[in-house]
Design an enzyme around this catalytic site. Structure first.
Site, mmCIF file in Angstrom:
data_model
loop_
_atom_site.group_PDB
_atom_site.id
_atom_site.type_symbol
_atom_site.label_atom_id
_atom_site.label_comp_id
_atom_site.label_asym_id
_atom_site.label_seq_id
_atom_site.Cartn_x
_atom_site.Cartn_y
_atom_site.Cartn_z
ATOM 1 C CB CYS A 114 -16.747 -36.517 -23.560
ATOM 2 S SG CYS A 114 -18.167 -37.323 -24.356
ATOM 3 C CG HIS A 251 -14.941 -39.414 -20.853
ATOM 4 N ND1 HIS A 251 -16.217 -39.217 -20.364
ATOM 5 C CD2 HIS A 251 -15.085 -39.676 -22.188
ATOM 6 C CE1 HIS A 251 -17.094 -39.346 -21.355
ATOM 7 N NE2 HIS A 251 -16.433 -39.626 -22.458
ATOM 8 C CG ASN A 281 -19.748 -41.281 -22.974
ATOM 9 O OD1 ASN A 281 -19.732 -40.313 -22.219
ATOM 10 N ND2 ASN A 281 -19.081 -41.303 -24.123
#
Length: 324
Positions: A114, A251, A281
């Site tokens: 990520c 993020h 996500n």
């Protein structure tokens, strides 16, 4: 004069299939209300059968190049941040390079889960400052739907697929915090936390792609602490403070993490670009997706000071401070 890596263009791509939270209710002990309350996620996109990470990355890259007013022939390097490349090798970046018709320069992948886009931007910045490239296409692209365990309600409802891209270009600046472009970066990793977030497969272990595994509570605790710290470190390097920030583009993992990090940074949520409700996500794709959406919404404007920060498996985390 000082050379800066300035964002020239931005773009994104999302698969056409939209998966609402309600789709999980028939298969799992979960509900739309449960997912929204704990994550802020309402829906996500899943790639179509046969649609790959490099397909999505190329679409986002094409949009970013067009937004920059450039052509594929103007790009010197392609960096793709991904943990879900099409093949073990070659890199997804070389596939994107070919799909865009870029016949010069070089291409490679960055794998920091990520945090991948932040790491890729730091690499692009270094390439530009060293004179290795004048224009770099930086892409985050993921098909996380292919590594999810759809019997695990704690993880499978969190992730989605998509891609975002930026074109960064060498531009001369005055060497002050008022310059456009990347002003500072901060990268960190600590492999002792591997078991908090990982995939239980791989080439040299199981020979399979495996499935994502996560200790959510532990990841949450580390995320809030480390994201705020890395953002402050990068701001310090740039000679700036949280009061100077126009937008945090974080993020997009979980709305509670985003809110808690902003609170620690003393930045109101009105100055945070949030897209997690619509995309889930998307790992390395989440920050460039949010940058592209933020610009399209009219939130992000030229001259704005932006902080991007992310944490992913490794654990790996970092931030980029840039002026749009």
């Amino acid at each position: 004069m000082t050379v800066r890596a300035v964002v020239r263009g931005v773009g994104h791509y999302l698969p056409s299939r939209v998966v609402e939270n309600a789709e999980f209710e028939d298969k799992l002990d979960t509900s739309d209300e449960w997912i929204r309350a704990r994550t802020g996620i309402e829906r996500r996109h899943f790639a179509a059968e046969g649609e790959t990470t490099s397909d999505m990355g190329a679409a986002a890259g094409r949009a970013a190049i067009a937004d920059a007013g450039l052509t594929a022939g103007d790009i010197d390097a392609v960096i793709v941040a991904t943990s879900t490349a099409d093949l073990t090798f070659p890199s997804a970046a070389t596939m994107v390079q070919a799909k865009l018709g870029i016949s010069k320069g070089f291409a490679f992948d960055v794998q920091a889960v990520c945090a991948g886009f932040v790491f890729a931007m730091a690499n692009a910045n270094a390439l530009i400052l060293s004179g290795q490239a004048q224009r770099v296409l930086v892409i985050g692209a993921e098909t996380f739907s292919r590594i999810l365990d759809f019997t695990d309600r704690a993880t499978c409802v969190l992730f989605g697929d998509g891609a975002g891209a930026v074109v960064v270009e060498a531009v001369e600046g005055a060497g002050t915090p008022e310059d456009r472009g990347i002003l500072a970066t901060d990268l960190n990793s600590d492999g002792s936390y591997k078991d908090l977030l990982y995939v239980d497969g791989g080439v040299s272990t199981t020979g399979t792609a495996g499935h994502l595994r996560m200790q959510g509570n532990q990841v949450f605790r580390h995320a809030v602490e480390k994201l705020a710290a890395t953002a402050h470190t990068a701001l310090d390097k740039a000679g700036l403070t949280s009061a100077d920030v126009d937008w945090i583009v974080p993020h997009q993992a979980n709305l509670r993490i985003i809110s808690a990090t902003a609170q620690r940074m003393q930045v109101p949520m009105e100055r945070v670009v949030v897209t997690v409700q619509d995309h889930g996500n998307t790992s390395a794709a989440s920050i460039p997706l949010a940058l592209s959406v933020g610009k399209a919404r009219g939130q992000i404007k030229q001259g704005d000071l932006i902080v991007t920060e992310a944490i992913g498996g490794g654990l790996s985390w970092g931030s980029v401070v840039l002026r749009w």
